[in-house]
Each structure stands twice: as C-alpha cells, then as structure tokens.
Design an enzyme around this catalytic site. Structure first.
Site, PDB file in Angstrom:
ATOM      1  N   ARG A  41       0.828  -1.214   0.000  1.00 62.81           N
ATOM      2  CA  ARG A  41       0.000   0.000   0.000  1.00 62.81           C
ATOM      3  C   ARG A  41       0.858   1.258   0.000  1.00 62.81           C
ATOM      4  O   ARG A  41       0.510   2.256  -0.637  1.00 62.81           O
ATOM      5  CB  ARG A  41      -0.949  -0.032   1.206  1.00 62.81           C
ATOM      6  CG  ARG A  41      -2.077  -1.068   1.010  1.00 62.81           C
ATOM      7  CD  ARG A  41      -2.665  -1.526   2.319  1.00 62.81           C
ATOM      8  NE  ARG A  41      -3.841  -2.374   2.163  1.00 62.81           N
ATOM      9  CZ  ARG A  41      -3.810  -3.689   1.895  1.00 62.81           C
ATOM     10  NH1 ARG A  41      -2.663  -4.303   1.740  1.00 62.81           N
ATOM     11  NH2 ARG A  41      -4.930  -4.373   1.766  1.00 62.81           N
ATOM     12  N   GLY A 109      -1.121 -11.681  -5.184  1.00 60.33           N
ATOM     13  CA  GLY A 109      -2.549 -11.381  -5.308  1.00 60.33           C
ATOM     14  C   GLY A 109      -2.847  -9.943  -4.914  1.00 60.33           C
ATOM     15  O   GLY A 109      -3.709  -9.287  -5.518  1.00 60.33           O
ATOM     16  N   ARG A 138      -5.737 -17.982  -9.646  1.00 63.64           N
ATOM     17  CA  ARG A 138      -6.498 -17.459  -8.507  1.00 63.64           C
ATOM     18  C   ARG A 138      -7.658 -16.579  -9.004  1.00 63.64           C
ATOM     19  O   ARG A 138      -7.525 -15.872 -10.002  1.00 63.64           O
ATOM     20  CB  ARG A 138      -5.561 -16.663  -7.574  1.00 63.64           C
ATOM     21  CG  ARG A 138      -4.531 -17.590  -6.931  1.00 63.64           C
ATOM     22  CD  ARG A 138      -3.580 -16.848  -6.035  1.00 63.64           C
ATOM     23  NE  ARG A 138      -4.241 -16.309  -4.857  1.00 63.64           N
ATOM     24  CZ  ARG A 138      -3.643 -15.521  -3.970  1.00 63.64           C
ATOM     25  NH1 ARG A 138      -2.368 -15.177  -4.148  1.00 63.64           N
ATOM     26  NH2 ARG A 138      -4.283 -15.081  -2.924  1.00 63.64           N
ATOM     27  N   GLN A 184      -8.340  -7.477   0.180  1.00 61.14           N
ATOM     28  CA  GLN A 184      -7.937  -7.202  -1.209  1.00 61.14           C
ATOM     29  C   GLN A 184      -9.130  -6.691  -2.010  1.00 61.14           C
ATOM     30  O   GLN A 184      -9.005  -5.744  -2.787  1.00 61.14           O
ATOM     31  CB  GLN A 184      -7.352  -8.469  -1.836  1.00 61.14           C
ATOM     32  CG  GLN A 184      -6.020  -8.862  -1.202  1.00 61.14           C
ATOM     33  CD  GLN A 184      -5.380 -10.072  -1.834  1.00 61.14           C
ATOM     34  OE1 GLN A 184      -5.971 -10.717  -2.702  1.00 61.14           O
ATOM     35  NE2 GLN A 184      -4.171 -10.386  -1.408  1.00 61.14           N
ATOM     36  N   ASP A 332      -3.839 -15.559   7.147  1.00 58.15           N
ATOM     37  CA  ASP A 332      -2.541 -16.030   6.636  1.00 58.15           C
ATOM     38  C   ASP A 332      -1.791 -16.893   7.644  1.00 58.15           C
ATOM     39  O   ASP A 332      -0.753 -17.478   7.307  1.00 58.15           O
ATOM     40  CB  ASP A 332      -1.672 -14.827   6.244  1.00 58.15           C
ATOM     41  CG  ASP A 332      -2.240 -14.112   5.034  1.00 58.15           C
ATOM     42  OD1 ASP A 332      -2.994 -14.744   4.268  1.00 58.15           O
ATOM     43  OD2 ASP A 332      -1.935 -12.917   4.854  1.00 58.15           O
ATOM     44  N   LYS A 359      -5.549 -19.346  -1.989  1.00 62.04           N
ATOM     45  CA  LYS A 359      -4.348 -18.546  -1.702  1.00 62.04           C
ATOM     46  C   LYS A 359      -3.236 -18.970  -2.668  1.00 62.04           C
ATOM     47  O   LYS A 359      -3.509 -19.559  -3.704  1.00 62.04           O
ATOM     48  CB  LYS A 359      -3.948 -18.725  -0.236  1.00 62.04           C
ATOM     49  CG  LYS A 359      -4.974 -18.172   0.753  1.00 62.04           C
ATOM     50  CD  LYS A 359      -5.069 -16.655   0.664  1.00 62.04           C
ATOM     51  CE  LYS A 359      -6.090 -16.101   1.619  1.00 62.04           C
ATOM     52  NZ  LYS A 359      -6.315 -14.661   1.408  1.00 62.04           N
ATOM     53  N   ARG A 363      -4.134 -24.094   0.573  1.00 63.39           N
ATOM     54  CA  ARG A 363      -3.413 -24.278   1.837  1.00 63.39           C
ATOM     55  C   ARG A 363      -4.043 -25.334   2.743  1.00 63.39           C
ATOM     56  O   ARG A 363      -3.347 -25.910   3.579  1.00 63.39           O
ATOM     57  CB  ARG A 363      -3.296 -22.939   2.579  1.00 63.39           C
ATOM     58  CG  ARG A 363      -2.297 -22.019   1.900  1.00 63.39           C
ATOM     59  CD  ARG A 363      -2.139 -20.680   2.587  1.00 63.39           C
ATOM     60  NE  ARG A 363      -1.045 -19.945   1.938  1.00 63.39           N
ATOM     61  CZ  ARG A 363      -0.836 -18.641   2.074  1.00 63.39           C
ATOM     62  NH1 ARG A 363      -1.643 -17.910   2.828  1.00 63.39           N
ATOM     63  NH2 ARG A 363       0.183 -18.067   1.470  1.00 63.39           N
ATOM     64  N   ARG A 405       4.191 -19.306   2.751  1.00 64.66           N
ATOM     65  CA  ARG A 405       3.778 -19.583   4.139  1.00 64.66           C
ATOM     66  C   ARG A 405       3.808 -21.089   4.441  1.00 64.66           C
ATOM     67  O   ARG A 405       4.017 -21.487   5.575  1.00 64.66           O
ATOM     68  CB  ARG A 405       2.404 -18.982   4.419  1.00 64.66           C
ATOM     69  CG  ARG A 405       2.410 -17.463   4.201  1.00 64.66           C
ATOM     70  CD  ARG A 405       1.396 -16.720   5.011  1.00 64.66           C
ATOM     71  NE  ARG A 405       1.251 -15.372   4.482  1.00 64.66           N
ATOM     72  CZ  ARG A 405       2.051 -14.342   4.760  1.00 64.66           C
ATOM     73  NH1 ARG A 405       3.077 -14.520   5.571  1.00 64.66           N
ATOM     74  NH2 ARG A 405       1.836 -13.153   4.226  1.00 64.66           N
TER      75      ARG A 405
HETATM   76  C1  S3P Z   1      -4.027  -9.108   2.011  1.00 66.35           C
HETATM   77  C2  S3P Z   1      -5.263  -9.626   2.290  1.00 66.35           C
HETATM   78  C3  S3P Z   1      -5.513 -11.057   2.519  1.00 66.35           C
HETATM   79  C4  S3P Z   1      -4.244 -11.829   2.797  1.00 66.35           C
HETATM   80  C5  S3P Z   1      -3.135 -11.450   1.858  1.00 66.35           C
HETATM   81  C6  S3P Z   1      -2.823  -9.966   1.968  1.00 66.35           C
HETATM   82  C7  S3P Z   1      -3.893  -7.663   1.782  1.00 66.35           C
HETATM   83  O1  S3P Z   1      -6.107 -11.596   1.370  1.00 66.35           O
HETATM   84  O2  S3P Z   1      -4.479 -13.214   2.723  1.00 66.35           O
HETATM   85  O3  S3P Z   1      -1.968 -12.167   2.174  1.00 66.35           O
HETATM   86  O4  S3P Z   1      -2.764  -7.149   1.822  1.00 66.35           O
HETATM   87  O5  S3P Z   1      -4.917  -7.002   1.562  1.00 66.35           O
HETATM   88  P1  S3P Z   1      -7.700 -11.558   1.156  1.00 66.35           P
HETATM   89  O6  S3P Z   1      -8.104 -10.177   1.202  1.00 66.35           O
HETATM   90  O7  S3P Z   1      -7.953 -12.147  -0.191  1.00 66.35           O
HETATM   91  O8  S3P Z   1      -8.249 -12.402   2.269  1.00 66.35           O
END
Ligand code: S3P
Length: 447
Positions: A41, A109, A138, A184, A332, A359, A363, A405
């Site tokens: 971010r 992602g 994904r 996300q 996570d 993920k 996982r 992870r």
């Molecule tokens: C993240 C949100 C999570 C997390 C990922 C990082 C983020 O994913 O699993 O490692 O930085 O916004 P999801 O929002 O898909 O759950």
C-alpha cells in the site's frame, strides 16, 4: 543433543532446506521484515500521490518488488528496493502512464487485485496484467464484478482468471456488499473510488485488515469507517500527498516464531517491533486460547499503526476451535496454527476458512498432506482442518508447493520432528521473508 543444522541446497533455481536434528530450544531476539500488506500500500499510494513518499522498513521481498516494477512501468520513480529507506516520486491521482508492456504481478494477489482498482479508473489508458502460474489460477472475478458494476471495462480468461486487459475510464460510485471478508476486494474498490466522483462504499460480512483505510487517510484521502457494519467509504477526487511511512514488522512473519517459541521445549524468543493492528491479531488470541505464553511488551503507536514487542516462552498447548469472525484476522496464519495444533492436547477444529483454498496454494489440502507425511493426524474439511495433536512428527521430505507460508510452516514443524526434514522448493519463503533461513539458524544456535 547436537545443535540443529540447517542446510540449503540449490538445484536449478529451487532450494531444498534440510533441518536436523530436532531443536533443543529456540532463543534470542528476532526482528521480522516489514509488513507485506502495508508495504504494497505504501508503494501504491506513494505512486498515486504528488511529491515524495519515504518508506522506512519496507519489506524487501519478491511481492513488493512486483508492485514496484508495475508502478515504475507506469511512471512512478521508485528507488532500488535494497535499503531500509525506499523513496517514491509520485505521479498524482489519475496520472498513471499507459505501460508499453504487460504488467507482471508475479506471485502477488495483493498487487494484482489492488492495482486493478487503480487501473480501471484511469480514463483513456489501456493495461494488460498477468502473473505467475499460481496467480493466474487465482479468482479475479471477486474484484472484476464489483469494478464492472462501477462501469469498468475488464477482459479476462474464462472463469475470471488472469491475464487480464483493462480499458481505464471514469467510473461511477457504488455501495458494494462483498460476500467475502477480503481486504484485497475492499481495497481494490476503495482505490477505484479514489478517482470516482462521489462516495464509494464497501461493506464486508466481517472486518478484514484495515491498512488501506488508515493509510489512505494519512495520504489525505477522505475515508470514513463504520466498524459496527464493517463498512468503509471513500469520497473520490481528493488528491493524495506524499508521506513518510514507517512499516512495522509483519505479524504474519512473527507468527512462525511465536509458534516455534511455543512448541519447542525450553524456548524463549522476543520478536521486536511487530505490527499489532487489531484486524491482524487473531493469531495472538488463538495461540493464547491454546495456552501459549505470549506477552506484549513496549506497546506503542508508530505512524498510525499499533506496534509491540512480543515475548513467547514454551508451554503445553491445548486444542481449540477457530471459526467465524476471527478467521479474516488470522487468515494467513492458519498454516502455522495447524503446526501448533499437532502438539496441542485434543482436537483442534478450524472452520469457515475455505478462502485458504484460493491462496498461493490450496493451503488446506497442502498443509493436511504435508503434515500427514510427517506423521500428524490432520483431516481436511471442506472449509477447514481437524487436527488431533500429540502424534509425534517424524522428519521426511515435504514440499512447499511454492507457497511461502507453507515453506516456513513446514520448517517450524521440522524443529519438533524426529530425524531430518527436507523442504523442497523452500525458496518460496523469499516472497515475504527473504532472511527466514538465516533467522532460523540464529534462533537455533542462540540456544
Ligand atoms: C491481504 C489480504 C488477505 C491476505 C493477503 C494480503 C492484503 O487476502 O491473505 O496475504 O494485503 O490485503 P484476502 O483479502 O484475499 O483475504
């Protein structure tokens, strides 16, 4: 007992990490790398702001490198990711340059999904986006559909997979009620709302990490949150201004040491400077519920995020049930929690965690298979795991499935396994924790 030896072999771009014999203790003070979510971010908002952003403690892992490369390709000037201080010369909201090549989000992602919100809202520019084999498998429809409701033009492979193409344009604000608690998804829509006239709101079924909301505000965006309804609203068109961001240590990386310190007998670790944002501390609550001896020390606030040192000492663990609203707050950390459950007395049940199937790897399936190879008693559920603790682990060959992870969780499991454990494709750890093996060595030899 001789001290634990950690050996790394590299064959054709893949590392195999061998750990033997089981650790007698893990001890010392550990610094974990910068928080991955906050690092992404900081790079993105720095790129969208006017003026310079200085980022201290950015995660120098593969995922933020993917974000930096994408935004450099669209005009942001980002210094090399090789020191504690990274600078970003922003280009301003709505000023992303059309890249001359495909944007590559690698394994990340967060890069792909958050960036899509920004790309979709840049009028008159065309973008193509891809990622590695894992990321291309994904689901992206979770962000494509709400962006399309805002008027975005996005093309994808059938089923909603990358590579993607985006024709940026002016969007209209929406109130999106997300079926999943996902930071996300929430962040993608809020970032699209930055360049959209009016108010864009996202409501989630449970609260996910709120780093976007906090950092957007710090950069000058108009953001309001309602924790009661798990909603966040951004009012579009407010310019962002470059900031100094201090990235705390990643609690998701600290989790490996919290579990190692809890399950290896005679251990004591202090993990310094860990982000303890309440939307991320589910792991502390779950481990404490299991009987782990974890103390927060030196609690403070750094650049808008709560931070503490965490001290863990070994203790006997008992099983627990983890489900419902806590899941997004430790999403996570479930692979490493599964490792803790292998030594806990009783049967630990993890439910409502079907998100783990999409993920970096599936996982749930991978942890069940790999821990069972080591002699654990793990049953895969459609949305979780059932782990009966107390069956001793035995070292064997296991595989990370190129999921960072998983690689690190299996390395912690190896610390309590009898006989050598070899983790194939252990290089995956560099996605979020480039120094993991060195720190593991340090913690095992300080004993
Ligand atoms: C993240 C949100 C999570 C997390 C990922 C990082 C983020 O994913 O699993 O490692 O930085 O916004 P999801 O929002 O898909 O759950």
């Amino acid at each position: 007992m001789p001290s634990t030896t950690i050996t790394l072999h590299r064959i054709a771009n893949h590392d195999s990490l061998t750990i033997a014999p089981q650790a007698t203790a893990v001890r010392g003070r550990i610094c974990v790398p910068g928080d991955k979510s906050i690092s992404h971010r900081a790079l993105m908002l720095g790129a969208m702001a006017t003026g310079e952003t200085q980022i201290q403690g950015l995660l120098l892992g593969e995922d933020p490198r993917s974000t930096a490369a994408c935004f450099r390709a669209m005009g942001a000037i980002i210094s090399e990711l090789n020191s504690d201080l990274v600078t970003v010369q922003g280009i301003g909201l709505g000023q992303l340059r059309e890249p001359v090549d495909v944007l590559d989000a690698g394994n990340s992602g967060t890069t792909m999904r958050l960036m899509l919100g920004l790309l979709a809202s840049q009028p008159r520019r065309f973008f193509t986006v891809t990622g590695d084999a894992s990321l291309r498998s994904r689901p992206m429809s979770r962000v494509i559909h709400p962006l399309q409701q805002m008027g975005a033009q996005i093309w994808c492979r059938s089923g909603g997979y990358a590579p993607l193409a985006v024709q940026g344009q002016s969007l209209k604000p929406i109130h999106f009620r997300s079926p999943i608690a996902s930071a996300q998804v929430k962040s993608c829509i809020l970032l699209a709302g930055l360049l959209t006239e009016g108010q864009t709101t996202v409501t989630e079924p449970a609260l996910s990490r709120d780093h976007s909301e906090r950092m957007l505000r710090a950069f000058g965006a108009e953001v309001s949150v309602d924790p009661e309804t798990c909603s966040a609203t951004v009012t579009g068109m407010a310019p962002l201004h470059g900031q100094t961001v201090i990235v705390p240590g990643d609690i998701s990386s600290a989790a490996f040491w919290l579990v190692a310190g809890a399950i290896v007998p005679d251990s004591e670790l202090v993990i310094e400077n860990v982000g303890v944002n309440p939307t991320r501390t589910g792991i502390l609550e779950a481990l404490t519920l299991m009987g782990a001896d974890i103390q927060r020390q030196n609690e403070r606030e750094v650049a808008g995020e709560p931070v503490a040192d965490l001290r863990v000492r070994s203790s006997l663990l008992k099983a627990c049930t983890i489900s419902g609203d806590i899941i997004p707050r430790l999403i996570d950390e479930i692979p490493i929690l599964a490792v803790a459950a292998t030594v806990a007395q009783g049967t630990t049940v993890i439910r409502d965690a079907a998100e783990l199937r999409v993920k970096e790897s599936d996982r749930l399936a991978v942890m069940a298979t790999q821990l069972n190879r080591m002699g654990a008693n793990v049953t895969e559920l459609p949305d979780g795991l059932e782990i009966t603790g107390g069956t001793p682990l035995t070292g064997t060959e296991v595989d990370s499935h190129t999921d960072h992870r998983i690689a690190m969780s299996l390395a912690v499991a190896a610390l309590i396994a009898r006989g050598p454990t070899t983790i194939q494709r252990a290089e995956a750890a560099a996605i979020s924790y480039p120094d993991f093996t060195a720190t593991l060595q340090q913690a095992c030899t300080t004993s």
